[in-house]
Design a protein around this motif. Structure first.
Motif, PDB file in Angstrom:
ATOM      1  N   MET A   1       0.753  -1.140   0.240  1.00 22.03           N
ATOM      2  CA  MET A   1      -0.144  -0.073  -0.081  1.00 22.03           C
ATOM      3  C   MET A   1       1.022   1.217   0.072  1.00 22.03           C
ATOM      4  O   MET A   1       1.795   1.384   0.707  1.00 22.03           O
ATOM      5  CB  MET A   1      -0.901  -0.174   1.400  1.00 22.03           C
ATOM      6  CG  MET A   1      -1.844   1.112   1.156  1.00 22.03           C
ATOM      7  SD  MET A   1      -2.783   1.147   2.767  1.00 22.03           S
ATOM      8  CE  MET A   1      -3.555  -0.317   2.756  1.00 22.03           C
ATOM      9  N   LYS A   2       0.439   2.198  -0.735  1.00 16.90           N
ATOM     10  CA  LYS A   2       1.301   3.532  -0.596  1.00 16.90           C
ATOM     11  C   LYS A   2       1.030   4.279   0.733  1.00 16.90           C
ATOM     12  O   LYS A   2      -0.112   4.335   1.227  1.00 16.90           O
ATOM     13  CB  LYS A   2       0.389   4.504  -1.690  1.00 16.90           C
ATOM     14  CG  LYS A   2       1.180   4.391  -3.131  1.00 16.90           C
ATOM     15  CD  LYS A   2       0.557   5.169  -4.104  1.00 16.90           C
ATOM     16  CE  LYS A   2       0.875   6.618  -4.015  1.00 16.90           C
ATOM     17  NZ  LYS A   2       2.018   6.908  -4.581  1.00 16.90           N
ATOM     18  N   SER A  28      -1.026   9.413   0.802  1.00 20.83           N
ATOM     19  CA  SER A  28      -1.936   9.581  -0.363  1.00 20.83           C
ATOM     20  C   SER A  28      -1.611  10.836  -1.115  1.00 20.83           C
ATOM     21  O   SER A  28      -0.476  11.361  -0.594  1.00 20.83           O
ATOM     22  CB  SER A  28      -3.444  10.298   0.422  1.00 20.83           C
ATOM     23  OG  SER A  28      -3.169  11.329   0.651  1.00 20.83           O
ATOM     24  N   ALA A  29      -1.869  10.892  -2.325  1.00 18.19           N
ATOM     25  CA  ALA A  29      -1.796  11.664  -3.289  1.00 18.19           C
ATOM     26  C   ALA A  29      -1.833  13.381  -2.801  1.00 18.19           C
ATOM     27  O   ALA A  29      -1.203  14.208  -3.068  1.00 18.19           O
ATOM     28  CB  ALA A  29      -2.753  11.973  -4.450  1.00 18.19           C
ATOM     29  N   LEU A  30      -2.924  13.376  -1.688  1.00 17.67           N
ATOM     30  CA  LEU A  30      -3.131  14.647  -1.039  1.00 17.67           C
ATOM     31  C   LEU A  30      -1.696  15.170  -0.310  1.00 17.67           C
ATOM     32  O   LEU A  30      -1.549  16.302  -0.275  1.00 17.67           O
ATOM     33  CB  LEU A  30      -4.341  14.608  -0.094  1.00 17.67           C
ATOM     34  CG  LEU A  30      -4.824  15.941   0.641  1.00 17.67           C
ATOM     35  CD1 LEU A  30      -5.440  16.796  -0.597  1.00 17.67           C
ATOM     36  CD2 LEU A  30      -5.874  15.381   1.662  1.00 17.67           C
ATOM     37  N   ASN A  48      -1.743  12.130 -12.188  1.00 17.86           N
ATOM     38  CA  ASN A  48      -3.015  12.726 -12.749  1.00 17.86           C
ATOM     39  C   ASN A  48      -3.168  14.178 -12.490  1.00 17.86           C
ATOM     40  O   ASN A  48      -4.171  14.576 -12.961  1.00 17.86           O
ATOM     41  CB  ASN A  48      -4.143  11.723 -12.052  1.00 17.86           C
ATOM     42  CG  ASN A  48      -3.966  10.403 -12.478  1.00 17.86           C
ATOM     43  OD1 ASN A  48      -3.669  10.009 -13.832  1.00 17.86           O
ATOM     44  ND2 ASN A  48      -4.090   9.295 -11.544  1.00 17.86           N
ATOM     45  N   PHE A  49      -2.596  14.703 -11.518  1.00 21.84           N
ATOM     46  CA  PHE A  49      -2.930  16.127 -10.959  1.00 21.84           C
ATOM     47  C   PHE A  49      -2.199  17.189 -11.885  1.00 21.84           C
ATOM     48  O   PHE A  49      -2.419  18.290 -11.434  1.00 21.84           O
ATOM     49  CB  PHE A  49      -2.616  16.131  -9.588  1.00 21.84           C
ATOM     50  CG  PHE A  49      -3.280  14.947  -8.750  1.00 21.84           C
ATOM     51  CD1 PHE A  49      -4.752  14.869  -8.577  1.00 21.84           C
ATOM     52  CD2 PHE A  49      -2.486  14.091  -8.282  1.00 21.84           C
ATOM     53  CE1 PHE A  49      -5.130  13.866  -7.985  1.00 21.84           C
ATOM     54  CE2 PHE A  49      -3.363  13.039  -7.520  1.00 21.84           C
ATOM     55  CZ  PHE A  49      -4.433  13.084  -7.395  1.00 21.84           C
ATOM     56  N   LYS A 103      -3.474  17.872 -14.674  1.00 22.51           N
ATOM     57  CA  LYS A 103      -4.664  18.340 -15.254  1.00 22.51           C
ATOM     58  C   LYS A 103      -5.531  18.999 -14.072  1.00 22.51           C
ATOM     59  O   LYS A 103      -5.826  18.115 -13.140  1.00 22.51           O
ATOM     60  CB  LYS A 103      -5.390  17.356 -15.890  1.00 22.51           C
ATOM     61  CG  LYS A 103      -4.543  16.603 -16.967  1.00 22.51           C
ATOM     62  CD  LYS A 103      -4.783  17.289 -18.461  1.00 22.51           C
ATOM     63  CE  LYS A 103      -4.067  16.647 -19.439  1.00 22.51           C
ATOM     64  NZ  LYS A 103      -2.937  16.106 -19.454  1.00 22.51           N
ATOM     65  N   PRO A 131      -8.572  19.948 -13.946  1.00 20.90           N
ATOM     66  CA  PRO A 131      -9.988  19.464 -13.594  1.00 20.90           C
ATOM     67  C   PRO A 131      -9.937  18.330 -12.847  1.00 20.90           C
ATOM     68  O   PRO A 131     -10.636  18.131 -11.829  1.00 20.90           O
ATOM     69  CB  PRO A 131     -10.547  19.219 -14.871  1.00 20.90           C
ATOM     70  CG  PRO A 131      -9.881  20.043 -15.945  1.00 20.90           C
ATOM     71  CD  PRO A 131      -8.332  20.226 -15.669  1.00 20.90           C
ATOM     72  N   VAL A 132      -8.716  17.252 -12.956  1.00 19.26           N
ATOM     73  CA  VAL A 132      -8.605  16.341 -12.171  1.00 19.26           C
ATOM     74  C   VAL A 132      -8.084  16.589 -10.737  1.00 19.26           C
ATOM     75  O   VAL A 132      -8.710  16.182  -9.756  1.00 19.26           O
ATOM     76  CB  VAL A 132      -7.665  15.214 -12.811  1.00 19.26           C
ATOM     77  CG1 VAL A 132      -7.228  14.142 -11.661  1.00 19.26           C
ATOM     78  CG2 VAL A 132      -8.348  14.730 -14.005  1.00 19.26           C
ATOM     79  N   GLU A 144     -11.213  18.345  -8.823  1.00 22.92           N
ATOM     80  CA  GLU A 144     -12.214  17.612  -8.454  1.00 22.92           C
ATOM     81  C   GLU A 144     -11.632  16.486  -7.318  1.00 22.92           C
ATOM     82  O   GLU A 144     -12.446  16.311  -6.326  1.00 22.92           O
ATOM     83  CB  GLU A 144     -12.510  16.422  -9.688  1.00 22.92           C
ATOM     84  CG  GLU A 144     -13.841  15.706  -9.493  1.00 22.92           C
ATOM     85  CD  GLU A 144     -14.749  15.527 -10.549  1.00 22.92           C
ATOM     86  OE1 GLU A 144     -14.389  16.176 -11.768  1.00 22.92           O
ATOM     87  OE2 GLU A 144     -15.338  14.633 -10.462  1.00 22.92           O
ATOM     88  N   TYR A 145     -10.554  16.148  -7.300  1.00 23.07           N
ATOM     89  CA  TYR A 145      -9.967  15.482  -6.355  1.00 23.07           C
ATOM     90  C   TYR A 145     -10.000  16.184  -5.010  1.00 23.07           C
ATOM     91  O   TYR A 145     -10.310  15.671  -4.004  1.00 23.07           O
ATOM     92  CB  TYR A 145      -8.463  14.772  -6.718  1.00 23.07           C
ATOM     93  CG  TYR A 145      -7.748  14.357  -5.498  1.00 23.07           C
ATOM     94  CD1 TYR A 145      -7.911  12.998  -5.091  1.00 23.07           C
ATOM     95  CD2 TYR A 145      -6.758  15.011  -4.856  1.00 23.07           C
ATOM     96  CE1 TYR A 145      -7.247  12.142  -4.283  1.00 23.07           C
ATOM     97  CE2 TYR A 145      -6.044  14.409  -3.998  1.00 23.07           C
ATOM     98  CZ  TYR A 145      -6.284  12.855  -3.448  1.00 23.07           C
ATOM     99  OH  TYR A 145      -5.632  12.161  -2.582  1.00 23.07           O
ATOM    100  N   LEU A 174     -13.428  16.355  -3.557  1.00 19.44           N
ATOM    101  CA  LEU A 174     -13.681  15.066  -2.960  1.00 19.44           C
ATOM    102  C   LEU A 174     -13.126  14.613  -1.700  1.00 19.44           C
ATOM    103  O   LEU A 174     -13.849  14.086  -0.753  1.00 19.44           O
ATOM    104  CB  LEU A 174     -13.285  13.773  -4.172  1.00 19.44           C
ATOM    105  CG  LEU A 174     -14.446  13.687  -5.421  1.00 19.44           C
ATOM    106  CD1 LEU A 174     -13.603  13.036  -6.459  1.00 19.44           C
ATOM    107  CD2 LEU A 174     -15.673  13.280  -4.960  1.00 19.44           C
ATOM    108  N   LYS A 175     -12.025  15.382  -1.654  1.00 22.63           N
ATOM    109  CA  LYS A 175     -11.351  15.267  -0.315  1.00 22.63           C
ATOM    110  C   LYS A 175     -11.731  16.222   0.611  1.00 22.63           C
ATOM    111  O   LYS A 175     -11.331  16.263   1.907  1.00 22.63           O
ATOM    112  CB  LYS A 175      -9.862  15.206  -0.500  1.00 22.63           C
ATOM    113  CG  LYS A 175      -9.111  14.081  -0.990  1.00 22.63           C
ATOM    114  CD  LYS A 175      -9.038  12.934  -0.074  1.00 22.63           C
ATOM    115  CE  LYS A 175      -8.102  11.782  -0.336  1.00 22.63           C
ATOM    116  NZ  LYS A 175      -8.129  10.757   0.328  1.00 22.63           N
TER     117      LYS A 175
END
Lengths: 256, 134
Positions: A1-2, A5-7, A47-48, A50, A52-53, A56-57, A60-61
């Motif tokens: 597991m990573k 998080s991307a955050l 992915n970030f 972009k 919009p991604v 949106e992420y 969502l967080k």
């Protein structure tokens, strides 16, 4: 597991990269540099990259407020060299204004630190969902006015940027979403919408900004319909602050 | 591992791989890209949802568990895919799949449910079949 998080990566120093895209005024002759919009991108190769991604992420967080602060602080720290007439647009979620009680004080400090006069700053309100806390949002708008910044309403014509928001915010600028602008040169319905919004803006003491200008034909048409400020890939791509070479007129400005 | 002739001729469908194990994601990305697919990947539920909100995928391959013990985030991904793209295919992978979870996955609209461990070639075989029958 990573492990992270991307955050975590986005919130770490350097996790958000500021880019700047010029806006041009069409008032007299050649388009003239009017402002830079501060844009944000996530780490390259993710992915970030972009926007919009990325956003949106973040939504969502439920971390809009924190990320809005990081985006603004980072962007104002790395502003391109510009004349004192050029304005600076920063983006903020409506939900941040509604819920982050300390945001206006943060913004005031960031503007001061960047040695900007508040009158040169345009706060671009992005609205992807109802702000929920209507009182908090209204209070924040009042405090923005007191601070002396201008207010723009983003993405007019799509999502939650609706007529009620126009009434609630009384924006100085109405930014038409690219889905309305793109292809208007051969679309009478798009032209009708743009012309109507220009008329509405005039009656509301606001100014229309047309985003998403990608062709000469669209530029000519929006100008003929009364749009006074434009932005889009035809005019300039978003670029890092240090790579922007700016001159007052469009014909002499370039992206290195 | 060699791809079959059938796999090599696959059209350029777009696949999203969702798993919290970085090595698995890397291996699957490499394998499916080698088969000629456009591949995106995400490590967590919200990252996958942000991609699904902005791009159309022909196939989503997601691990059931993305947040450690007891997680069933893959079910949410199945629901999101079904809500957005009626014709997209979605496959769940799990090392912890009970019959109840598997049944719920299909009820939510999953097209396949594979129990780990599975060889990459087996996963690819199911994926190609799903895409060809979409």
């Amino acid at each position: 597991m990573k492990e992270h998080s991307a955050l975590d990566a986005l919130l770490a120093p350097g996790g958000i990269r500021p880019l700047y895209q010029p806006l041009y005024a069409l008032t007299h002759g050649d388009p003239r540099l009017f402002a830079f919009e501060c844009l944000s991108r996530g780490p390259q190769g993710t992915n970030f990259e972009k926007a919009p991604v990325l956003f949106e992420y973040v939504r969502l967080k439920r971390q809009e407020a924190l990320v809005d602060r990081i985006c603004i602080a980072t962007a104002l720290e790395q502003l391109p060299v510009m004349s004192r007439e050029t304005k600076v647009c920063v983006n903020v979620h409506a939900s941040t204004l509604a819920r982050d009680a300390g945001f206006i004080d943060f913004l005031a400090r960031a503007i001061q630190k960047a040695d900007l006069h508040p009158a040169r700053v345009i706060v671009d309100v992005i609205q992807h969902a109802p702000a929920h806390d209507g009182d908090g949002f209204a209070h924040a708008v009042t405090r923005l006015r007191t601070l002396g910044v201008a207010i723009a309403l983003d993405d007019i014509g799509v999502g939650a940027s609706n007529f009620k928001m126009l009434l609630d915010v009384s924006p100085d600028y109405m930014k038409l979403d690219r889905c309305i602008v793109d292809g208007c040169h051969d679309d009478s319905k798009r032209c009708a919408v743009i012309e109507s919004l220009v008329e509405l803006a005039s009656r509301l003491n606001s100014t229309v900004v047309a985003e998403g200008i990608e062709t000469d034909d669209d530029l000519v048409i929006v100008q003929s319909l009364g749009v006074k400020i434009v932005q889009g890939f035809l005019l300039a791509l978003p670029a890092e602050g240090r790579k922007l070479v700016t001159c007052p007129s469009l014909s002499a400005s370039s992206v290195a | 591992m060699q791809a079959t002739g059938r796999e090599r001729s696959a059209p350029r469908h777009r696949i999203l791989i969702v798993d919290d194990e970085e090595l698995i994601v890397q291996a699957m990305r490499k394998y499916f890209a080698g088969l000629g697919y456009d591949v995106d990947s995400a490590f967590e539920l919200e990252e996958a949802q942000a991609l699904l909100g902005n791009y159309r995928y022909d196939l989503v391959i997601a691990d059931l568990r993305l947040t450690g013990v007891g997680g069933v985030e893959g079910l949410q991904i199945v629901a999101d895919v079904r809500q957005r793209w009626a014709n997209a295919r979605v496959m769940l992978l799990s090392a912890y799949g009970t019959p109840e979870i598997e049944r719920e996955s299909y009820q939510r609209g999953a097209d396949a449910f594979l129990h780990k461990p599975k060889a990459m070639m087996e996963i690819a075989h199911v994926a190609v079949n799903l895409l060809e029958n979409a």
